[in-house]
Design a protein around this motif. Structure first.
Motif, PDB file in Angstrom:
ATOM      1  N   LEU A  32      -0.737   7.510 -14.604  1.00  0.00           N
ATOM      2  CA  LEU A  32      -2.143   7.210 -15.061  1.00  0.00           C
ATOM      3  C   LEU A  32      -2.437   8.042 -16.077  1.00  0.00           C
ATOM      4  O   LEU A  32      -2.197   9.244 -16.064  1.00  0.00           O
ATOM      5  N   PRO A  33      -3.259   7.659 -17.118  1.00  0.00           N
ATOM      6  CA  PRO A  33      -4.085   8.493 -18.057  1.00  0.00           C
ATOM      7  C   PRO A  33      -4.997   9.555 -17.480  1.00  0.00           C
ATOM      8  O   PRO A  33      -5.509   9.324 -16.460  1.00  0.00           O
ATOM      9  N   GLY A  34      -5.243  10.638 -18.215  1.00  0.00           N
ATOM     10  CA  GLY A  34      -6.121  11.533 -17.695  1.00  0.00           C
ATOM     11  C   GLY A  34      -7.612  11.203 -17.887  1.00  0.00           C
ATOM     12  O   GLY A  34      -7.768  10.209 -18.518  1.00  0.00           O
ATOM     13  N   ASN A  96     -16.001   9.698 -13.421  1.00  0.00           N
ATOM     14  CA  ASN A  96     -17.036   9.274 -12.151  1.00  0.00           C
ATOM     15  C   ASN A  96     -17.666   8.117 -12.527  1.00  0.00           C
ATOM     16  O   ASN A  96     -18.316   7.887 -13.558  1.00  0.00           O
ATOM     17  N   ILE A  97     -17.399   7.170 -11.530  1.00  0.00           N
ATOM     18  CA  ILE A  97     -17.918   5.925 -11.972  1.00  0.00           C
ATOM     19  C   ILE A  97     -18.505   4.990 -10.586  1.00  0.00           C
ATOM     20  O   ILE A  97     -17.787   5.277  -9.584  1.00  0.00           O
ATOM     21  N   LEU A  98     -19.849   4.702 -10.651  1.00  0.00           N
ATOM     22  CA  LEU A  98     -20.441   3.877  -9.591  1.00  0.00           C
ATOM     23  C   LEU A  98     -20.550   2.602  -9.996  1.00  0.00           C
ATOM     24  O   LEU A  98     -21.320   2.029 -10.965  1.00  0.00           O
ATOM     25  N   LYS A 116      -8.093   5.428  -9.534  1.00  0.00           N
ATOM     26  CA  LYS A 116      -7.860   4.083  -9.600  1.00  0.00           C
ATOM     27  C   LYS A 116      -7.183   3.761 -10.977  1.00  0.00           C
ATOM     28  O   LYS A 116      -6.417   3.095 -11.128  1.00  0.00           O
ATOM     29  N   TRP A 117      -7.950   4.329 -12.078  1.00  0.00           N
ATOM     30  CA  TRP A 117      -7.454   3.888 -13.269  1.00  0.00           C
ATOM     31  C   TRP A 117      -7.157   5.202 -14.165  1.00  0.00           C
ATOM     32  O   TRP A 117      -6.472   4.860 -15.314  1.00  0.00           O
ATOM     33  N   ALA A 118      -7.359   6.220 -13.552  1.00  0.00           N
ATOM     34  CA  ALA A 118      -7.133   7.565 -14.341  1.00  0.00           C
ATOM     35  C   ALA A 118      -6.830   8.641 -13.176  1.00  0.00           C
ATOM     36  O   ALA A 118      -7.388   8.555 -11.982  1.00  0.00           O
ATOM     37  N   THR A 119      -6.361   9.762 -13.606  1.00  0.00           N
ATOM     38  CA  THR A 119      -6.179  10.941 -12.846  1.00  0.00           C
ATOM     39  C   THR A 119      -7.543  11.740 -12.472  1.00  0.00           C
ATOM     40  O   THR A 119      -8.251  11.620 -13.554  1.00  0.00           O
ATOM     41  N   SER A 120      -7.666  12.407 -11.585  1.00  0.00           N
ATOM     42  CA  SER A 120      -8.900  13.023 -11.191  1.00  0.00           C
ATOM     43  C   SER A 120     -10.158  12.435 -11.470  1.00  0.00           C
ATOM     44  O   SER A 120     -11.423  12.645 -11.980  1.00  0.00           O
ATOM     45  N   GLN A 121     -10.140  11.173 -10.964  1.00  0.00           N
ATOM     46  CA  GLN A 121     -11.196   9.961 -11.072  1.00  0.00           C
ATOM     47  C   GLN A 121     -11.727   9.678  -9.614  1.00  0.00           C
ATOM     48  O   GLN A 121     -10.884   9.592  -8.859  1.00  0.00           O
ATOM     49  N   LEU A 122     -12.901   9.367  -9.655  1.00  0.00           N
ATOM     50  CA  LEU A 122     -13.607   8.899  -8.447  1.00  0.00           C
ATOM     51  C   LEU A 122     -14.435   7.453  -8.715  1.00  0.00           C
ATOM     52  O   LEU A 122     -15.184   7.774  -9.577  1.00  0.00           O
ATOM     53  N   VAL A 123     -13.915   6.455  -8.030  1.00  0.00           N
ATOM     54  CA  VAL A 123     -14.749   5.192  -8.439  1.00  0.00           C
ATOM     55  C   VAL A 123     -15.255   4.769  -6.719  1.00  0.00           C
ATOM     56  O   VAL A 123     -14.652   4.521  -6.055  1.00  0.00           O
ATOM     57  N   ILE A 124     -16.731   4.546  -7.000  1.00  0.00           N
ATOM     58  CA  ILE A 124     -17.505   4.448  -5.909  1.00  0.00           C
ATOM     59  C   ILE A 124     -17.951   2.771  -6.385  1.00  0.00           C
ATOM     60  O   ILE A 124     -18.687   2.482  -7.249  1.00  0.00           O
TER      61      ILE A 124
END
Length: 161
Positions: A32-34, A96-98, A116-124
């Motif tokens: 995954l990309p950063g 961070n994606i909501l 989900k689409w990148a490292t160190s990412q949180l998608v809610i």
């Protein structure tokens, strides 16, 4: 002569076989990309008509809450509103994606996915039916409050201040 041909063919197949073998992916492993974006920035994916409604207002109030102890007003999270139709490519690698999905005949759900689409990412992802009755709106508002808590916990564990 035959031995020389054998050695050359062996070297040829090794020089091609090893690089080709390294290109084969094993299992579910994917690179995954950063992630992009700042720690305190959240992309809120919601259509404009809902961003301007009670659900959007609740999201802005809860996620844009201001720090209490600072001398000037400063929100805890900076919110960036993106409609579903524009949410592609570079936006998907944000930290961070909501995602707020409101559609008729859709079950209410709240899911969070890391990386989900990148490292160190949180998608809610919060989804639910069209908020015509008061109960639906209240439930979606409580989901936004839960997502606020999750983003706060992530912010504290990654960037303690």
């Amino acid at each position: 002569m035959q031995q020389r041909f054998f050695i050359l063919s062996l070297l040829f197949f090794l020089s091609i076989g090893i690089p080709l073998n390294s290109c084969i992916e094993e299992g579910d492993t994917k690179v995954l990309p950063g992630s992009t974006g700042k720690y305190g920035e959240i992309i809120v994916v919601i259509d404009a008509k809902y961003w301007d409604s009670k659900l959007g207002k609740t999201a802005r109030q809860v996620l844009g809450f201001e720090h209490v102890a600072l001398p000037q007003p400063e929100p805890y999270f900076n919110l960036v509103n993106i409609p579903h139709s524009v949410f592609k490519g570079l936006f998907k690698t944000h930290r961070n994606i909501l995602i707020l999905s409101v559609r008729a005949n859709q079950k209410k759900s709240l899911t969070n996915v890391k990386n989900k689409w990148a490292t160190s990412q949180l998608v809610i992802n919060i989804s639910g039916p069209d908020a015509k009755d008061r109960k639906s709106t209240r439930l979606n508002s409580s989901h936004v409050v839960i997502s606020y808590a999750v983003f706060c916990l992530k912010k504290k564990t990654i960037n303690p201040s």
